[in-house]
Scaffold this motif. Structure first.
Motif, PDB file in Angstrom:
ATOM      1  N   CYS A   1       0.844  -1.200   0.000  1.00 11.87           N
ATOM      2  CA  CYS A   1       0.000   0.000   0.000  1.00 11.87           C
ATOM      3  C   CYS A   1       0.880   1.251   0.000  1.00 11.87           C
ATOM      4  O   CYS A   1       1.786   1.371   0.826  1.00 11.87           O
ATOM      5  CB  CYS A   1      -0.918   0.004   1.212  1.00 11.87           C
ATOM      6  SG  CYS A   1      -1.878  -1.525   1.389  1.00 11.87           S
TER       7      CYS A   1
ATOM      8  N   CYS B   1       1.142   3.288   3.351  1.00 15.36           N
ATOM      9  CA  CYS B   1       1.510   2.577   4.573  1.00 15.36           C
ATOM     10  C   CYS B   1       2.492   3.390   5.399  1.00 15.36           C
ATOM     11  O   CYS B   1       3.501   3.882   4.886  1.00 15.36           O
ATOM     12  CB  CYS B   1       2.127   1.227   4.223  1.00 15.36           C
ATOM     13  SG  CYS B   1       2.650   0.265   5.663  1.00 15.36           S
TER      14      CYS B   1
ATOM     15  N   ASN C   1      -5.189  -7.226   6.578  1.00 14.24           N
ATOM     16  CA  ASN C   1      -5.469  -6.685   5.247  1.00 14.24           C
ATOM     17  C   ASN C   1      -6.402  -7.560   4.430  1.00 14.24           C
ATOM     18  O   ASN C   1      -6.763  -7.215   3.302  1.00 14.24           O
ATOM     19  CB  ASN C   1      -4.170  -6.414   4.479  1.00 14.24           C
ATOM     20  CG  ASN C   1      -3.373  -7.675   4.179  1.00 14.24           C
ATOM     21  OD1 ASN C   1      -3.895  -8.781   4.109  1.00 14.24           O
ATOM     22  ND2 ASN C   1      -2.065  -7.502   3.991  1.00 14.24           N
TER      23      ASN C   1
ATOM     24  N   HIS D   1      -4.816   2.349  -4.098  1.00  7.46           N
ATOM     25  CA  HIS D   1      -3.691   2.443  -3.159  1.00  7.46           C
ATOM     26  C   HIS D   1      -3.299   1.107  -2.537  1.00  7.46           C
ATOM     27  O   HIS D   1      -2.132   0.912  -2.203  1.00  7.46           O
ATOM     28  CB  HIS D   1      -4.021   3.432  -2.040  1.00  7.46           C
ATOM     29  CG  HIS D   1      -4.236   4.826  -2.518  1.00  7.46           C
ATOM     30  ND1 HIS D   1      -3.196   5.682  -2.805  1.00  7.46           N
ATOM     31  CD2 HIS D   1      -5.385   5.516  -2.785  1.00  7.46           C
ATOM     32  CE1 HIS D   1      -3.683   6.847  -3.213  1.00  7.46           C
ATOM     33  NE2 HIS D   1      -5.000   6.763  -3.209  1.00  7.46           N
ATOM     34  N   ARG D   2      -4.252   0.198  -2.377  1.00  4.63           N
ATOM     35  CA  ARG D   2      -3.972  -1.062  -1.687  1.00  4.63           C
ATOM     36  C   ARG D   2      -3.676  -2.153  -2.713  1.00  4.63           C
ATOM     37  O   ARG D   2      -4.545  -2.938  -3.099  1.00  4.63           O
ATOM     38  CB  ARG D   2      -5.142  -1.459  -0.777  1.00  4.63           C
ATOM     39  CG  ARG D   2      -5.427  -0.405   0.298  1.00  4.63           C
ATOM     40  CD  ARG D   2      -6.414  -0.895   1.342  1.00  4.63           C
ATOM     41  NE  ARG D   2      -5.893  -2.008   2.113  1.00  4.63           N
ATOM     42  CZ  ARG D   2      -5.054  -1.888   3.146  1.00  4.63           C
ATOM     43  NH1 ARG D   2      -4.629  -0.682   3.516  1.00  4.63           N
ATOM     44  NH2 ARG D   2      -4.637  -2.962   3.785  1.00  4.63           N
TER      45      ARG D   2
END
Length: 382
Positions: free
Chosen positions: A46, A49, A123, A156-157
């Motif tokens: 990510c 992070c 996650n 983003h992930r």
């Protein structure tokens, strides 16, 4: 002569701070919560992070894990309920270590007449029936990191190969978790380029089976005025949706939107800031102590300054510890004149240090959130 006087004044100031910090350290409340970095390895990459510069080879040795539990039980003093949060990286990569720690913690706590509570933010890429049942057995719900609909989440992930993770997280893994853990909470991180999808994302996730929401904002980046306005508009949409769902009796919770003015004032009374370094500490893979997980080596200059000690020696950096507990008005001049100061506990100290170089400096997104919360409850600035 002037140089000598200046040196004497500096020496006296250092001595005063040292004495003050030791006094504040001795009067600090019990440490009742720890966050254990089981590993810095992760299945995702990510881009927001806060565990920057993480090394995939780092994992917590057993002796550090045992020392962490022993320290928690010792520093919690007479408090009979303590909390352990499994953190990472992705903590489920060290699931066997999680199980071993829980067994050790419950055995040691039981000898002292104490109870251990657990938490874990995951996650969603690693889920098995055994993992889901572990949470059920030990009385805690896994908190799932998911940022809304597919487009917003996958922006983003992403995986280490650069692919989006939404399908993996919200597909079979989510269904397996939901079949055992009926109440599922989500940590939703809002970024400037996804803020326009916030309310639709919350609606979608709730319709998909998510019950509880923690809406976090990426405070490690700059937000434009337009983006901040969009954040306010979207949060009002979320508040309206939440009120309507509550009225229908839907199984949904956004704790912050259930608070009354009295709740907020009671929580904010007495000190400014969060519980980082007060009643909570984080333990890195190597056993170093930090105020919370966000301080564990995320940004240059932060880890050295706010390393509080280690699990074998306890808290030894009394100056940094006292700085975190300092609630005096002198440390926050910009907040003294704010009409909402009685409804605000201040910003995340780690984010403030990263963005402003000062753990006590307010951030625009924090100020906006305090105003939003006050206006939602019909409170006007003083």
């Amino acid at each position: 002569m002037l140089t000598i006087s200046l040196m004497n004044a500096q020496r006296e100031e250092r001595l005063r701070r040292a004495i003050t910090s030791r006094l504040m350290h001795r009067t600090a409340p019990p440490i009742t919560k720890i966050e254990l970095f089981l590993t810095e390895s992760c299945t995702l990459n990510c881009d927001y992070c806060f565990v920057a510069n993480k090394k995939t080879s780092r994992r917590m040795p057993w002796n550090v894990a045992c020392a962490s539990v022993n320290m928690l039980l010792r520093l919690s003093r007479d408090v009979t309920t303590v909390s352990i949060t499994f953190f990472g990286g992705e903590p489920l990569l060290e699931f066997l270590l999680m199980k071993r720690i829980a067994e050790y913690a419950e055995n040691r706590a039981g000898q002292l007449g104490k109870k251990v509570c657990y938490a874990a933010t995951i996650n969603g890429t690693r889920m098995t029936r055994e993992i889901a049942l572990f949470g059920q057995e030990h009385g805690f719900n896994y908190l799932l990191s998911v940022d809304g609909e597919r487009d917003a989440h996958d922006r983003h992930r992403i995986t280490t190969s650069g692919r989006g993770s939404w399908e993996t997280v919200m597909g079979a893994n989510f269904n397996l978790l939901k079949s055992i853990q009926q109440w599922v909470g989500a940590r939703v991180t809002v970024n400037p380029d996804t803020v326009d999808r916030l309310s639709t994302g919350i609606r979608f996730l709730h319709n998909h089976g998510v019950n509880q929401f923690i809406i976090g904002t990426n405070m490690d980046v700059e937000w434009s005025k337009e983006e901040l306005k969009m954040w306010g508009d979207e949060m009002r949409e979320v508040a309206c949706f939440y009120a309507a769902e509550k009225k229908k009796g839907s199984p949904i919770r956004i704790t912050e939107m259930d608070e009354t003015l009295e709740d907020i004032r009671n929580r904010s009374a007495g000190y400014w800031g969060c519980d980082a370094g007060r009643t909570r500490v984080a333990v890195s893979c190597s056993g170093d102590l930090y105020p919370c997980s966000r301080f564990v080596s995320p940004f240059p200059g932060m880890s050295d300054r706010f390393r509080l000690g280690n699990v074998f020696e306890g808290i030894t950096n009394h100056i940094a510890h006292a700085d975190l507990m300092d609630s005096s008005d002198e440390r926050r001049p910009l907040c003294r004149v704010c009409g909402y100061k009685d409804l605000c506990q201040g910003p995340c100290p780690a984010c403030s240090f990263h963005m402003k170089g000062d753990i006590h400096a307010p951030l625009p997104i924090n100020c906006l959130y305090t105003r939003f919360r006050a206006e939602r409850l019909g409170e006007q600035a003083i």
